[in-house]
Structure formats: structure tokens, C-alpha cells
Design an enzyme around this catalytic site. Structure first.
Site, mmCIF file in Angstrom:
data_model
loop_
_atom_site.group_PDB
_atom_site.id
_atom_site.type_symbol
_atom_site.label_atom_id
_atom_site.label_comp_id
_atom_site.label_asym_id
_atom_site.label_seq_id
_atom_site.Cartn_x
_atom_site.Cartn_y
_atom_site.Cartn_z
ATOM 1 N N GLU A 206 1.135 -1.295 -0.472
ATOM 2 C CA GLU A 206 0.305 -0.089 -0.215
ATOM 3 C C GLU A 206 0.909 1.119 -0.368
ATOM 4 O O GLU A 206 0.762 1.865 0.972
ATOM 5 C CB GLU A 206 -0.595 0.035 0.966
ATOM 6 C CG GLU A 206 -1.556 -1.399 1.269
ATOM 7 C CD GLU A 206 -3.304 -1.158 2.167
ATOM 8 O OE1 GLU A 206 -3.224 -0.316 3.221
ATOM 9 O OE2 GLU A 206 -3.928 -1.797 1.426
ATOM 10 N N GLU B 293 -6.304 -8.035 -1.869
ATOM 11 C CA GLU B 293 -6.213 -8.423 -0.217
ATOM 12 C C GLU B 293 -8.350 -7.743 0.115
ATOM 13 O O GLU B 293 -8.474 -6.835 -0.678
ATOM 14 C CB GLU B 293 -5.262 -6.846 1.180
ATOM 15 C CG GLU B 293 -4.560 -7.796 0.611
ATOM 16 C CD GLU B 293 -3.549 -6.958 1.176
ATOM 17 O OE1 GLU B 293 -4.265 -5.979 2.175
ATOM 18 O OE2 GLU B 293 -2.219 -6.515 1.340
HETATM 19 C C1 GLA Z 1 -4.242 -2.870 4.167
HETATM 20 C C2 GLA Z 1 -3.248 -3.727 4.469
HETATM 21 C C3 GLA Z 1 -2.751 -4.947 5.491
HETATM 22 C C4 GLA Z 1 -3.888 -4.601 6.473
HETATM 23 C C5 GLA Z 1 -5.037 -4.762 6.154
HETATM 24 C C6 GLA Z 1 -6.029 -4.714 7.134
HETATM 25 O O1 GLA Z 1 -4.691 -4.423 3.303
HETATM 26 O O2 GLA Z 1 -2.253 -3.610 3.322
HETATM 27 O O3 GLA Z 1 -1.515 -5.051 6.371
HETATM 28 O O4 GLA Z 1 -3.282 -3.884 7.527
HETATM 29 O O5 GLA Z 1 -5.633 -3.464 5.903
HETATM 30 O O6 GLA Z 1 -7.570 -4.556 6.949
#
Ligand code: GLA
Ligand code: ZN
Length: 696
Positions: A161, A320
Site C-alpha cells: 500500500e 486483499e
Molecule cells: C491493508 C494492509 C494489510 C492489513 C489490512 C487490514 O489491506 O495491506 O496489511 O493492514 O489492510 O485490513
């Protein structure tokens, strides 16, 4: 529908499965090998096939500077290969080791108050630190050399991210400020150009040395827009740096990074040009009895439509998401199996070919220990969520025919432009009354979504010529050349629909002189948008259709929050203001130009009015729908085009069972395998995919 569509190549060459799996962190369980053994057993039971490894695993590889140990990852890779699973290997730069923070303070961010942060959290390194680059380069090279050609490796996942920090969480260290000034010098060459582009004489802000330019001066909106451009350059530059550490050692393996939906500050259209394919993190967490669910679902479709346009020739994936409730949601409700499938199929309907989770197994401790996961603390395979994931794997096998199919071509394009958004939202006074850029774009999108008409969403650099209708919700900023391309679009027969706030500013976020819409567009629309009336929240204004108007509108429409006041109208008046200070003046107009039409919508119409406005236009243009027949409200349809047959994703976003009439046409329900010809009954939160002849 089209019958010859060339299939898209799969996300993983030679792997013809919908990717299903999740972030897997055996690095947190190295002290408990029996748990890892159990993971591999459960993975097989669950039917999952793809796992992301190593997202934040740096200290487990390099406990001491320059001393590497990849033993545990070697074994995990081998087991992944033995089981026929695919690995998405992440680089570990999203969180730095504590020893590194201590030894090299420069890798820690400096906050807006000028204080260096302690070692804490994640996603908080300095983007400019040569030391951090060197360390990341070293570990990435080790990973790429070791696993870059491993048979289980399917994709690279750069960092995590990128840019997932708040605006005030950015780094303001001397190195970053130095990079910022160099970036400005490249963009403007001279301070004179910069001062002019930022209207810096206001409040005596003219700069006489590059070193004076501090990005924390939020009083200059043109500066702020450039700061976000710079921040995006940093993110892209960082991504490219990391990708280049991997590519030479891992030929043919695609590289990407996980995006975060319609992030307000990260220009994903630009980042998407750098990645080999697009992957996204998304946590809709629908609640079926939420009266706002249909809106929330449309907002996710809006995002998905943007995503499928980033790289139209490639499938994308949800890398994700969550099979249950994330711990950071205000309401942590258990996610029913049907809702879980509903969320995942929505992404597939918009061209994704994989849906994975954060996370495979819940950790025992720290911040995310209560975040939903495939395997919970009980570790049981009869746990509700585990069964829900397993059931989805089975359904994904049934959906295999969908692989390689292409999202239906949209006849409507909608411009969503990050820089225009920043320009508008940073301009004090523009975003009053809850008047947000994304919300308005979403409202226009909704008018088509509720009719099952696909819409492509892309920034103003996109190619307009492929569309019959082009919508510009609040295209505040006109970058060079856009106005001319809009004229050409109309000239050649396009239907252009613009709203208030079109062409207020140029790419420096300076207002156009000479009247709005600027950059010569007053002529195209045949009007001058002289003023804006910003209504207080909740206040509405009546819009009265003109007698015999081109859309056949009758009765009255309602508008909220922002109304453009139109003068010198040399266009057909379709509706006028029915109340307020400007009663009787034109509100909606159309001017025919060349082969096409330029529509201008002065008021911010509410959802019902937007529906009434777009329906006759869509009918006249014969815009293709994902589903020909009538659908009950709250049922969404997305179509993917295959070879000889198409796949229609039908989803019920209502708390009631709904019946979809099939009118005697025979279709195959991919999930049940049964043929249907009378009706499809979708229970509340139900979803399925129908295989239909391409001509259907
Ligand atoms: C994002 C992050 C993960 C985790 C999730 C929690 O997707 O990339 O590492 O923190 O949020 O929802
Ligand atoms: Zn920095």
C-alpha cells in the site's frame, strides 16, 4: 453483443484458475511448526491456491545488518510448489527493522512539525533516504536472486500500500524537501514561472530562492496540488526503483503493488501505467439490511470500473479483502457466506480474475489480531468463515469458463481525474455543503449502474473517441489539450455531458480568465456559467423542464448543493431554475455542434433527477446493457464477453429475494450447472453467473 472477442491472457500464465487465497505470514509462526503444518493441510481443504508471502517479514530475513537467512522461506516455497500453490512474493519495505531505524535515523520520517518519528508503525519510511534505498535494494536483490525463477513464484508484490499514510504523515526531512525542490526546478525551470503558476504575489508569497519553498504552506492551493503531484512522483519513482531490483533476476514474472481503491491522494491511473497488472485492496463489508447498501455497492462498482479501465487488456485482481469483518470497521459484524460471495463476485464481474484475503490465519497478537481471516484462533475447519471460504473455492471451480473473458465494452465514458479533484478540493470555497468530487462522479455513475449500463471510468488523458457518450462530472481542471479533444469529440458525433465546475481552472489551478467554462469551451456549450450558487446542506432547488424539451422531461426535478448560473445562452434550454434567486434562468442546456451534442447541467441534480435526465439519452443512443430485460431495483448486472457465450454476473443487493424474468430464453447457471428459461430467483444477498449466448 459481440461474438468475436479475443481472450485475455490469464494473470498467471498457464494457471487456469481463479486466484483465491490470501496473505500468509508463517514468519509469525516459526516457533510453532505444527501450526505451519496445519496451515498446509487447511489450505488444501479450503481449495485456496494463491498466497502472498513476506509482506512485512524483513526482520525474519535480516536480524542483523547484512546477515541474511532465508531458510524458513525456502521451506515454505518448497511446500507451496509441492501443493501446486502459487506464490505472490512481497518485498518487505513496508515496515523496517528496528535495528535499522536505530542505526540510520535518516530512514525515519520527519513530521510536519519537523520532528523525527520514533521507530513505530509501518509504511513510514523516508522516500528519499539513500540508505533505505540501499537496504531495500539489497534485500530485494537477495529475494529475487533466490526465488525469482522458483516454479511456485507467480508474481511480485512491491512493498505494501505505497503511500498509505495520512497527508500530515508525510516526510518533511531535508532530503525530501531537497527532492521536492529539484522536482519543482524540473517542472518550472525558473522561479518566475513557478511564482506565476502559483499566483505567488498573493500575500507576498513570491519566492526568490528555491530553498524558500515549503510544502506545508497550505494557504497556496496551487502549491498543494503540486505537492501531491510530487508525492505521486515519489511513490511512482519508489515503485520503479523496487521493480527494477526484481525484474532482471526474475524474467517474465509480473510485478505490481497493491492499490487502495479510489484513494483521494494517490493517482492510481498514473501508477497503473507502471505496473504489469493491477491489484487492489478492498473491504466493502456490506450489511444487507443497510438502507444505503445499493449506494455503497454502486460506489464499489464505480471503483471497479475505474480499475478495469487501468489496463483494459489485462485482468486485475483483488489481492486483499476479508471473508469476515476487519477489526478497523466501526461495526464488526460477522459476514454471512452469501455477502462474502456477493463482494467477491462483484470484482470478478468487473474483470478481476482473483480474489484473495487479508489474511490467511489470524495472528495471536498485535494490532490486527481480531481482523477477519480464513483461519481463526480456533484453527477449526468447521468454523463458519472457513466453510464460507471453502464454499467459494468450490464455486470458483464452477466459474472457470469465465477466465479469459473480457468486460463488456462500455458506450459511456466518465472522466474521473485525480488532479482535477485536488484542484477543486484544495480551492477554498469550492467544496462547500458536502460537495465532494468523488460523490458527484459516483452519482452520475449510479444513473447507469442502476440500469445495468456499463460505464468506463478514466482520467482526462483517456481516449474519448471510443465512446458515444462522455460525462464530465465537475471537470474543474482542464489540462492542456483537453478542451480541444472535447470539441473534436462532439464534432465527430459524441454526446458530451458536462456539469457545473467544468473548466474553472487550468492545470496550475489558476482560474481561467474570460468566463467559465474556460479554455474556449463557452463556445462549445453556447453559454457562460457566470456564477455559482452554493446551497447550504439539505436545501433543495426546483428545476423545471421546458415545454417540448429534447428529453421529454416533465414534472419537476430536484437539485442540491451547487447550481451553475448560466448566461448568454446560445443553446436549447432543456430546463430552467424553478426556485431561488435565479428562478426562470436556464439550468440544463444542449447545443448541437458538428455531428454531436454538448449538454450542460448547471444544477447538481439529485439521484432521481439524474436518472430522469440520463434515461432518455441512453435509450436514444441504444446503449448496450449488461442485461437486456428489466431488473428489480437493487439487482446489478455485469457482463463479460467470452468466445461464443457471455457471462452475466447478477447480484442482489437487497434484503429480499428477487425474481428475474428470463422470458423463455435458455441460459445456464454456472453455479448450479442447471439450465433456466423461466426465471432466476436470487435470494437476499444472492449472486450467480449466467452463461448466455453472445447474441443474447
Ligand atoms: C491493508 C494492509 C494489510 C492489513 C489490512 C487490514 O489491506 O495491506 O496489511 O493492514 O489492510 O485490513
Ligand atoms: Zn524524507
Amino acid at each position: 453483443m459481440s461474438s468475436s472477442v479475443s481472450p485475455r491472457s490469464p494473470l498467471i500464465p498457464g494457471f487456469s484458475k481463479i486466484l483465491h487465497g490470501g496473505d500468509y505470514n508463517p514468519d509469525q509462526w516459526l516457533h510453532a511448526p505444527e501450526v505451519i503444518d496445519e496451515d498446509f493441510r487447511l489450505m488444501a481443504v479450503s481449495g485456496c491456491n494463491t498466497f502472498t508471502l513476506g509482506v512485512f517479514a524483513w526482520t525474519s530475513y535480516e536480524r542483523e545488518e547484512g546477515v541474511f537467512d532465508f531458510g524458513w522461506l525456502d521451506r515454505i516455497f518448497e511446500r507451496m510448489a509441492e501443493h501446486g500453490h502459487k506464490v505472490i512474493l512481497a518485498t518487505p519495505s513496508g515496515a523496517k527493522p528496528a535495528w535499522m531505524s536505530r542505526k540510520y535515523p535518516e530512514i525515519r520520517r520527519v513530521n510536519a512539525a519537523g520532528l523525527r518519528e520514533p521507530h513505530w508503525h509501518r509504511h513510514n519510511h523516508c522516500w528519499s533516504s539513500p540508505v533505505y534505498r540501499e537496504k531495500v535494494g539489497a534485500i530485494n536483490t537477495q529475494l529475487a536472486a533466490r526465488y525469482g525463477r522458483h516454479p511456485a513464484l507467480a508474481m511480485w508484490h512491491v512493498s505494501n500500500e505505497l503511500g498509505n499514510d495520512s497527508l500530515d504523515g508525510q516526510c518533511f526531512c531535508p532530503l525530501c524537501l531537497g527532492e521536492w525542490r529539484l522536482w519543482l526546478e524540473r517542472r518550472y525551470e525558473t522561479l518566475e514561472n513557478l511564482n506565476r503558476s502559483w499566483w505567488a504575489s498573493f500575500w507576498s508569497h513570491e519566492f526568490t530562492e528555491w530553498e524558500q519553498i515549503d510544502p506545508r504552506d497550505w494557504s497556496m492551493d496551487s502549491l498543494s496540488v503540486d505537492w501531491l503531484r510530487f508525492r505521486n512522483w515519489q511513490i511512482q519513482d519508489w515503485y520503479e526503483f523496487e521493480a527494477e531490483t526484481l525484474r532482471p533476476l526474475s524474467p517474465g514474472i509480473p510485478v505490481s503493488t497493491n492499490f487502495m481503491g479510489v484513494h483521494p491522494w494517490i493517482d492510481y491511473a498514473a501508477l497503473a501505467r507502471k505496473v504489469d497488472f493491477v491489484m487492489d485492496d478492498q473491504y466493502p463489508a456490506y450489511e444487507i439490511d443497510d438502507p444505503g447498501l445499493i449506494r455503497s455497492a454502486a460506489a464499489v462498482s464505480f471503483k471497479d470500473s475505474l480499475y478495469r479501465c487501468f489496463k483494459p487488456d489485462r485482468p486485475w485482481m483483488l489481492v486483499e479483502s476479508c471473508p469476515d469483518a476487519p477489526q478497523w470497521k466501526e461495526r464488526m459484524r460477522p459476514k454471512p457466506e452469501a455477502v462474502h460471495q456477493l463482494e467477491m463476485l462483484q470484482a470478478l464481474g468487473h474483470g478481476a480474475e482473483g480474489t484473495c484475503y487479508f489474511q490467511w490465519r489470524k495472528g495471536r497478537g498485535s494490532r490486527e489480531k481480531l481482523h477477519g481471516a480464513v483461519v481463526d484462533h480456533s484453527g477449526r475447519e468447521d468454523a463458519r468463515v472457513f466453510r464460507s471460504v471453502t464454499a467459494l473455492s468450490r464455486n470458483y471451480e464452477r466459474l472457470a469458463p469465465v477466465l479469459g473473458s473480457t468486460p463488456q465494452r462500455a458506450g459511456v465514458g466518465l472522466v474521473y481525474d485525480w488532479e482535477a479533484r485536488w484542484g477543486m478540493e484544495f480551492s477554498e470555497g469550492a467544496a462547500r455543503g458536502g460537495h465532494a468530487y468523488e460523490t458527484v462522479a459516483g452519482q452520475h455513475y449510479f444513473a447507469f449502474w442502476e440500469q445495468s449500463i456499463p460505464v468506463d471510468v478514466f482520467p482526462s488523458e483517456g481516449d474519448f473517441s471510443a465512446y458515444r457518450m462522455l460525462i464530465l462530472p465537475q471537470l474543474w481542471m482542464l489540462k492542456p489539450g483537453v478542451a480541444r479533444r472535447l470539441e473534436a469529440f462532439v464534432e465527430q458525433g459524441g454526446i458530451l455531458v458536462a456539469t457545473s465546475y467544468l473548466g474553472v481552472c487550468d492545470e496550475s489551478n489558476l482560474c481561467f480568465n474570460g468566463g467559465w467554462p474556460g479554455d474556449g469551451l463557452m463556445k462549445l456549450f453556447g453559454l457562460w456559467n457566470e456564477e455559482y450558487d452554493t446551497l447550504p446542506g439539505g436545501e433543495t432547488i426546483e428545476i423545471v423542464p421546458a415545454r417540448g424539451n429534447a428529453l421529454g422531461l416533465t414534472g419537476s426535478l430536484t437539485a442540491t448543493s451547487l447550481c451553475g448560473i448560466l448566461r448568454d445562452v446560445e443553446a436549447e434550454v432543456v430546463a430552467t431554475y424553478g426556485s431561488g434567486m435565479f428562478v426562470g434562468t436556464p439550468a440544463i442546456t444542449v447545443r448541437r455542434h458538428g455531428q454531436g451534442e454538448a449538454w450542460y447541467v448547471g444544477p447538481r441534480l439529485d439521484a432521481e433527477a439524474l436518472g430522469a435526465f440520463y434515461r432518455p439519452l441512453a435509450r436514444r443512443l441504444g446503449l448496450e446493457k449488461a442485461w437486456d430485460g428489466e431488473l428489480p431495483p437493487g439487482i446489478s448486472a455485469q457482463r463479460r464477453l467470452g468466445d461464443g457465450e457471455d457471462y452475466v454476473f447478477l447480484e442482489n443487493f437487497t434484503p429480499r429475494s428477487q425474481t428475474i424474468a428470463l422470458g423463455g430464453r435458455r441460459v445456464r447457471d454456472l453455479l448450479t450447472g442447471g439450465m433456466l428459461s423461466d426465471a432466476l430467483i436470487l435470494p437476499s444477498a444472492g449472486s450467480t453467473v449466467l452463461a448466455v449466448p453472445s447474441s443474447y
